[in-house]
Design an enzyme around this catalytic site. Structure first.
Site, short mmCIF file in Angstrom:
data_model
loop_
_atom_site.label_atom_id
_atom_site.label_comp_id
_atom_site.label_asym_id
_atom_site.label_seq_id
_atom_site.Cartn_x
_atom_site.Cartn_y
_atom_site.Cartn_z
NE ARG A 47 -10.77 -9.88 -1.94
CZ ARG A 47 -11.13 -8.94 -2.82
NH1 ARG A 47 -11.48 -9.30 -4.05
NH2 ARG A 47 -11.15 -7.67 -2.49
CE LYS B 42 -3.93 -1.86 2.65
NZ LYS B 42 -4.95 -1.71 1.62
N1 BES Z 1 -8.09 -3.91 4.48
C1 BES Z 1 -8.22 -3.51 3.13
C2 BES Z 1 -9.53 -2.77 2.85
C3 BES Z 1 -9.63 -1.35 3.41
C4 BES Z 1 -9.23 -0.28 2.65
C5 BES Z 1 -10.17 -1.15 4.64
C6 BES Z 1 -9.37 1.00 3.15
C7 BES Z 1 -10.31 0.15 5.13
C8 BES Z 1 -9.90 1.21 4.38
C9 BES Z 1 -8.21 -4.72 2.22
O1 BES Z 1 -7.39 -5.76 2.63
C10 BES Z 1 -7.67 -4.25 0.91
O2 BES Z 1 -6.53 -3.87 0.86
N2 BES Z 1 -8.49 -4.29 -0.13
C11 BES Z 1 -8.10 -3.84 -1.40
C12 BES Z 1 -8.66 -4.78 -2.43
C13 BES Z 1 -8.16 -4.53 -3.82
C14 BES Z 1 -6.71 -4.88 -3.91
C15 BES Z 1 -8.97 -5.33 -4.77
C16 BES Z 1 -8.65 -2.43 -1.60
O3 BES Z 1 -9.79 -2.16 -1.17
O4 BES Z 1 -7.95 -1.58 -2.13
MN MN Z 2 -5.39 -5.51 1.98
#
Ligand code: BES
Ligand code: MN
Ligand code: ZN
Length: 487
Positions: A342, A267
């Protein structure tokens, strides 16, 4: 911890009195309040400073009781959530004074006093929540001594409802505490430790699966996501068995990602510290079990599962393109290691459905940033394969002041998860991100009735409310408790 009691004697034992005032047509009135309040209300009204607007608070001083806090209710008859909000507004004002012992007077015009007293207590306690564990001295903005006792004064019979509200509010505070802990303070093992405490206190059955057990069972999602981390993973399973024979079984699954860096699909740095909150689903589920342990509902068995791990990059970490095998045998092409939630939820869901044969599965996960694009921070995303259960969870959330909004599922979305080399891939292009994540989970619950709550937008930064301080909200705990109490 604030001690809470109720009274119907009419006597005011606190040095601070909380009065709730409706904005009537012909001026402000405080029926049922002591004469000092009438005087104070007159002065406040004449000065024009207090109009009993919703959420408005006015603090005055008198010989007896020493401190009078007027809280506006607005013109309409307050119902459930209005009382929570009034409690939250009162809490904010109380924390700025030196109030120690507070008596809250429930006005006589309230139609359902037990319901109102409970919601008011919830709002007061939740609004007083602070996390100061890692801070040195007292907060200079909040004068010591802190609020120690709350007495709710109202008609006879409000006691049980208030006590139940206290149980819930303390559980929500517990969920907020877990979430406020940093990644190095709340590791997967902490989930196991907390579950051990709950099991011992309330006589629940506990099983904690470690890395070895996960490997043996073929939980390639949890094992894979954990590969980059130095902290061992845990799958916490806490079981409550109801007294009644043939009670239905509710399975709760909460995402316990104690820190989500994204892994190799790293990230961006800005805001990454917030990913310590990626365990809020797991926290909500354990907090709900704290309530279950205390209330011991007769009509429902409840099993809680928390798959817990960090998601970090490292020499052994999962790589984009890697193929893993989930519990039950489905293979997944990991396109993006940041779609890790997931993967760990899939193992827990598949295992839980097979082992406990539940009548309903409810899962909570901070699963997708996309749910924030769709619904902002005001509602959680709700998806599921059973209309009636979806409606029941929506209704429970509405009653609890935790609104959700349903999004669709369907084969057209499922198709987007087709992989060229495995049974599924974990992401597609960004479109409908929340639905795709849910469609992925759906693959692992089979025909079992299932409701999924994507709480990425509400677990923290939850919509502005007087009783929800900045930071983690504890979202989901009260929805689950409402649902469980409805069985
Ligand atoms: N934990 C994150 C989702 C999240 C994002 C929670 C922002 C709270 C605030 C999750 O594991 C994630 O990173 N999801 C990705 C999925 C994507 C790679 C398809 C996302 O939402 O960017
Ligand atoms: Mn994630
Ligand atoms: Zn995550």
């Amino acid at each position: 911890m604030i001690a809470v009691s109720t009274t119907s004697s009419g006597k005011i034992s606190g040095e601070t009195l909380l009065c709730f005032i409706r904005a009537g047509e012909g001026g402000l009135e405080a029926p049922g309040c002591p004469p000092a309040v009438d005087k104070c209300l007159r002065q406040a009204g004449e000065s024009g400073d207090f109009k009993a607007r919703k959420g408005q608070v006015y603090v005055a001083y008198a010989p007896e009781p020493r401190r009078i806090v007027l809280v506006g209710l607005g013109p309409d008859e307050p119902v459930g959530e209005d009382w929570r909000l009034a409690g939250g507004s009162a809490a904010a004002a109380l924390l700025k004074t030196g109030a120690v012992k507070v008596t809250a007077l429930l006005p006589p015009f309230v139609a359902e006093p037990a319901v109102a007293a409970a919601a008011l207590s919830e709002g007061l306690l939740l609004g007083c929540y602070r996390f100061t564990k890692y801070q040195g001295g007292p907060d200079p903005e909040e004068p010591a001594p802190a609020l120690a006792a709350l007495e709710v004064s109202g008609p006879r019979g409000i006691g049980p409802a208030v006590r139940r509200a206290v149980v819930v509010a303390r559980a929500v505070a517990g969920a907020r505490d877990m979430a406020n802990e940093p990644g190095n303070g709340w590791t997967p093992e902490e989930f196991a430790r907390r579950a051990r405490e709950l099991a011992a206190e309330h006589g629940l059955r506990l099983k904690v699966l470690d890395l070895k057990a996960m490997r043996r069972l073929g939980m390639g999602g949890l094992v894979g996501v954990n590969q980059g981390s130095a902290q061992p993973p845990r799958l916490v399973i806490l079981e409550y068995r109801a007294a009644a024979q043939k009670a239905p079984t509710l399975l709760l699954v909460g995402k316990g990602l104690t820190f989500d860096s994204g892994g190799i699909s790293l990230k961006p740095g800005s805001g990454m510290e917030e990913m310590k909150y990626d365990m809020c689903g797991g926290a909500a589920v354990l907090a709900a079990m704290e309530v279950v342990g205390q209330e011991k509902p007769r009509g429902v068995n409840v099993v809680a599962m928390v798959p817990a791990t960090e998601n970090l990059p490292g020499p052994a970490a999962l790589k984009p393109g890697d193929i893993i095998k989930q519990y039950g045998g489905k293979t997944v092409e990991v396109i993006n290691t940041d779609a890790e939630g997931r993967l760990i939820m899939a193992d827990a869901l598949a295992y839980g459905v097979e082992k406990f044969r539940p009548d309903l599965v409810v899962d909570l996960a901070t699963l997708t940033g996309a749910v924030i694009i769709a619904l902002g921070h005001h509602r959680a995303g709700l998806l599921g394969n059973d209309d009636q259960w979806c409606d029941r969870v929506l209704a429970a959330g509405a009653r609890a002041g935790e609104p959700s909004w349903r999004l669709p599922l369907g084969p057209e979305y499922r198709k987007q998860l087709k992989s060229r080399v495995a049974d599924l891939k974990n992401v597609d292009k960004r479109d409908a991100g929340t639905i795709l994540a849910a469609a992925f989970l759906q693959e692992f619950v089979g025909d079992t009735p299932w409701v999924h709550l994507d709480i990425a937008g509400t677990a923290w930064n939850f919509t502005e409310k007087s009783y929800v301080p900045k930071g983690p909200s504890g979202f989901g705990v009260r929805t689950l408790v409402e649902l469980i109490r409805s069985f």
